[in-house]
Design a protein around this motif. Structure first.
Motif, PDB file in Angstrom:
ATOM      1  N   UNK A  33      54.118 -41.947 -35.683  1.00 50.78           N
ATOM      2  CA  UNK A  33      53.008 -42.946 -35.002  1.00 50.78           C
ATOM      3  C   UNK A  33      53.718 -43.317 -33.099  1.00 50.78           C
ATOM      4  N   UNK A  34      54.147 -42.878 -32.885  1.00 51.94           N
ATOM      5  CA  UNK A  34      54.530 -43.998 -31.340  1.00 51.94           C
ATOM      6  C   UNK A  34      54.364 -42.129 -30.492  1.00 51.94           C
ATOM      7  N   UNK A  35      54.294 -41.870 -31.111  1.00 48.45           N
ATOM      8  CA  UNK A  35      54.163 -39.941 -30.187  1.00 48.45           C
ATOM      9  C   UNK A  35      52.653 -40.066 -29.907  1.00 48.45           C
ATOM     10  N   UNK A  36      52.011 -39.950 -31.430  1.00 48.41           N
ATOM     11  CA  UNK A  36      50.626 -39.539 -31.991  1.00 48.41           C
ATOM     12  C   UNK A  36      50.074 -40.781 -30.815  1.00 48.41           C
ATOM     13  N   UNK A  37      49.961 -41.888 -31.124  1.00 47.96           N
ATOM     14  CA  UNK A  37      49.680 -42.859 -29.686  1.00 47.96           C
ATOM     15  C   UNK A  37      50.086 -42.105 -28.510  1.00 47.96           C
ATOM     16  N   UNK A  38      51.184 -42.697 -27.986  1.00 48.10           N
ATOM     17  CA  UNK A  38      51.334 -41.852 -26.619  1.00 48.10           C
ATOM     18  C   UNK A  38      50.187 -40.298 -26.027  1.00 48.10           C
ATOM     19  N   UNK A  39      50.408 -39.751 -27.021  1.00 45.65           N
ATOM     20  CA  UNK A  39      49.506 -38.273 -26.916  1.00 45.65           C
ATOM     21  C   UNK A  39      48.224 -38.821 -26.901  1.00 45.65           C
ATOM     22  N   UNK A  40      47.626 -39.607 -27.851  1.00 49.41           N
ATOM     23  CA  UNK A  40      46.079 -40.161 -27.963  1.00 49.41           C
ATOM     24  C   UNK A  40      46.032 -41.060 -26.213  1.00 49.41           C
ATOM     25  N   UNK A  77      58.111 -37.952 -23.116  1.00 51.47           N
ATOM     26  CA  UNK A  77      57.247 -37.063 -22.226  1.00 51.47           C
ATOM     27  C   UNK A  77      57.678 -36.090 -23.645  1.00 51.47           C
ATOM     28  N   UNK A  78      58.728 -35.560 -23.499  1.00 49.60           N
ATOM     29  CA  UNK A  78      59.050 -34.758 -24.362  1.00 49.60           C
ATOM     30  C   UNK A  78      58.647 -34.477 -25.887  1.00 49.60           C
ATOM     31  N   UNK A  79      59.160 -35.457 -26.057  1.00 46.46           N
ATOM     32  CA  UNK A  79      58.522 -35.709 -27.615  1.00 46.46           C
ATOM     33  C   UNK A  79      56.889 -35.175 -27.491  1.00 46.46           C
ATOM     34  N   UNK A  80      55.895 -35.993 -26.796  1.00 41.96           N
ATOM     35  CA  UNK A  80      54.533 -35.530 -26.675  1.00 41.96           C
ATOM     36  C   UNK A  80      54.702 -34.426 -26.508  1.00 41.96           C
ATOM     37  N   UNK A  81      55.339 -33.281 -25.795  1.00 46.35           N
ATOM     38  CA  UNK A  81      54.696 -32.663 -25.674  1.00 46.35           C
ATOM     39  C   UNK A  81      54.873 -31.298 -26.633  1.00 46.35           C
ATOM     40  N   UNK A  82      56.290 -32.135 -27.098  1.00 42.51           N
ATOM     41  CA  UNK A  82      55.983 -31.000 -28.181  1.00 42.51           C
ATOM     42  C   UNK A  82      55.193 -31.222 -29.492  1.00 42.51           C
ATOM     43  N   UNK A  83      54.911 -32.455 -29.736  1.00 47.53           N
ATOM     44  CA  UNK A  83      53.896 -33.211 -30.648  1.00 47.53           C
ATOM     45  C   UNK A  83      52.513 -32.276 -30.441  1.00 47.53           C
ATOM     46  N   UNK A  84      52.090 -32.682 -28.946  1.00 44.81           N
ATOM     47  CA  UNK A  84      50.746 -32.362 -28.390  1.00 44.81           C
ATOM     48  C   UNK A  84      50.831 -30.374 -28.948  1.00 44.81           C
ATOM     49  N   UNK A 102      48.149 -11.201 -27.326  1.00 45.55           N
ATOM     50  CA  UNK A 102      46.939 -11.786 -27.218  1.00 45.55           C
ATOM     51  C   UNK A 102      46.599 -13.310 -27.806  1.00 45.55           C
ATOM     52  N   UNK A 103      46.637 -13.013 -29.385  1.00 46.15           N
ATOM     53  CA  UNK A 103      46.135 -13.982 -29.883  1.00 46.15           C
ATOM     54  C   UNK A 103      47.075 -15.265 -29.692  1.00 46.15           C
ATOM     55  N   UNK A 104      48.156 -14.862 -30.174  1.00 48.83           N
ATOM     56  CA  UNK A 104      49.338 -16.086 -29.240  1.00 48.83           C
ATOM     57  C   UNK A 104      48.828 -16.516 -27.578  1.00 48.83           C
ATOM     58  N   UNK A 105      48.821 -15.699 -27.012  1.00 45.53           N
ATOM     59  CA  UNK A 105      48.607 -16.365 -25.400  1.00 45.53           C
ATOM     60  C   UNK A 105      46.735 -16.904 -25.468  1.00 45.53           C
ATOM     61  N   UNK A 106      45.887 -16.934 -26.556  1.00 49.17           N
ATOM     62  CA  UNK A 106      44.851 -17.553 -26.233  1.00 49.17           C
ATOM     63  C   UNK A 106      44.639 -18.693 -26.616  1.00 49.17           C
ATOM     64  N   UNK A 107      45.614 -18.731 -28.032  1.00 48.59           N
ATOM     65  CA  UNK A 107      46.043 -20.181 -28.781  1.00 48.59           C
ATOM     66  C   UNK A 107      46.290 -21.418 -27.996  1.00 48.59           C
ATOM     67  N   UNK A 108      47.259 -20.554 -27.015  1.00 45.23           N
ATOM     68  CA  UNK A 108      48.122 -21.620 -26.290  1.00 45.23           C
ATOM     69  C   UNK A 108      47.395 -21.722 -25.438  1.00 45.23           C
ATOM     70  N   UNK A 109      46.608 -20.875 -25.239  1.00 49.52           N
ATOM     71  CA  UNK A 109      45.533 -21.516 -23.635  1.00 49.52           C
ATOM     72  C   UNK A 109      44.849 -22.718 -24.719  1.00 49.52           C
ATOM     73  N   UNK A 110      44.104 -22.414 -25.468  1.00 47.65           N
ATOM     74  CA  UNK A 110      43.408 -23.438 -26.123  1.00 47.65           C
ATOM     75  C   UNK A 110      43.959 -25.000 -26.411  1.00 47.65           C
ATOM     76  N   UNK A 111      45.052 -24.756 -26.662  1.00 48.32           N
ATOM     77  CA  UNK A 111      46.397 -25.808 -26.828  1.00 48.32           C
ATOM     78  C   UNK A 111      46.218 -27.291 -25.131  1.00 48.32           C
ATOM     79  N   UNK A 112      46.820 -25.931 -24.009  1.00 44.32           N
ATOM     80  CA  UNK A 112      46.680 -26.639 -23.105  1.00 44.32           C
ATOM     81  C   UNK A 112      45.270 -27.127 -22.189  1.00 44.32           C
TER      82      UNK A 112
END
Length: 243
Positions: A33-40, A77-84, A102-112
């Motif tokens: 809950x803490x990390x989710x709030x920080x990501x938001x 910040x480390x927890x946020x990165x892994x959560x996000x 290619x599928x994984x690289x494109x998915x990684x791009x979409x997350x970033x």
């Protein structure tokens, strides 16, 4: 296997092994809950505005109450990165490592691109959290039948991840730079090429002048990403072919 008692506190929290049931009234918070709030908060206002105090304010609790779940801002910040980043998409094995990667690289791009603040975070070490390890495992799995050794696979892991991160950082910075102009990246690059071509001396800068007057002044973000990724994959293919 490393004993959990020897694992650093941050690593224990990344893998959700640090919180234990306590007697008395249960806490209204947990790490998630803490990390989710920080990501938001980072998604709304940027990671520079994420502090333990600001997260506590969003949660309606005191800053001190967060220390039961989070050791420091750096750890947050480390927890946020892994959560996000979440888990990678499921890629069914097809025998085509290039398509799978290619599928994984494109998915990684979409997350970033969804969480642009991720590219602002410093790289503190190799993948450590469960989601980061899941991405590592998924990428390595695409290379399982290539015949490459572990050292080469590890280099490819760094190469692909680094390319995606750099491409996204550049796209995000360019978008920020043209904010308010009303121009797309392609339009901005075309205007740049046209304007600069009038100033560049073709005798002094013959190749730059040739490029600027070629009409190739701009390209869409995804096309730029795809071109770079194809070049990276061509290099990997050369390694696979030489194996």
């Amino acid at each position: 296997m490393t004993d959990e008692g020897d694992a650093p506190a941050t690593l224990m929290r990344l893998w959700r092994r640090s919180e234990r049931p306590t007697r008395g009234r249960p806490s209204v918070l947990d790490i998630d809950s803490v990390v989710a709030a920080a990501v938001d908060l980072a998604d709304r206002e940027g990671v520079a505005n994420v502090t333990l105090a600001s997260v506590a304010k969003d949660l309606g609790v005191t800053k001190m109450s967060l220390y039961r779940h989070i050791g420091s801002k750096a750890e947050l910040l480390e927890l946020m990165a892994d959560f996000a980043i979440g888990d990678p998409p499921t890629v069914e094995p097809t025998g085509d490592w290039r398509a799978e990667l290619t599928t994984l690289a494109e998915a990684n791009r979409d997350v970033l691109m969804k969480h642009p603040w991720l590219v602002e975070l410093p790289l503190t070490g190799p993948p450590a959290g469960p989601h980061a390890v899941a991405w590592m495992d998924a990428i390595l799995r695409t290379l399982r039948d290539t015949g490459l050794d572990w050292g080469t696979k590890g280099g490819i892991l760094v190469l692909v991840g680094g390319y995606v991160r750099l491409a996204c950082a550049q796209a995000i910075q360019l978008a920020e730079g043209r904010k308010g102009s009303g121009l797309s990246q392609e339009q901005a690059e075309q205007a740049y090429g046209k304007g600069l071509a009038e100033l560049v001396d073709p005798e002094r800068f013959p190749d730059a002048a040739g490029f600027l007057t070629s009409g190739l002044g701009g390209s869409e973000q995804n096309s730029d990403f795809d071109f770079g990724l194809e070049v990276v994959l061509d290099g990997i293919a050369a390694l696979v072919g030489a194996g």
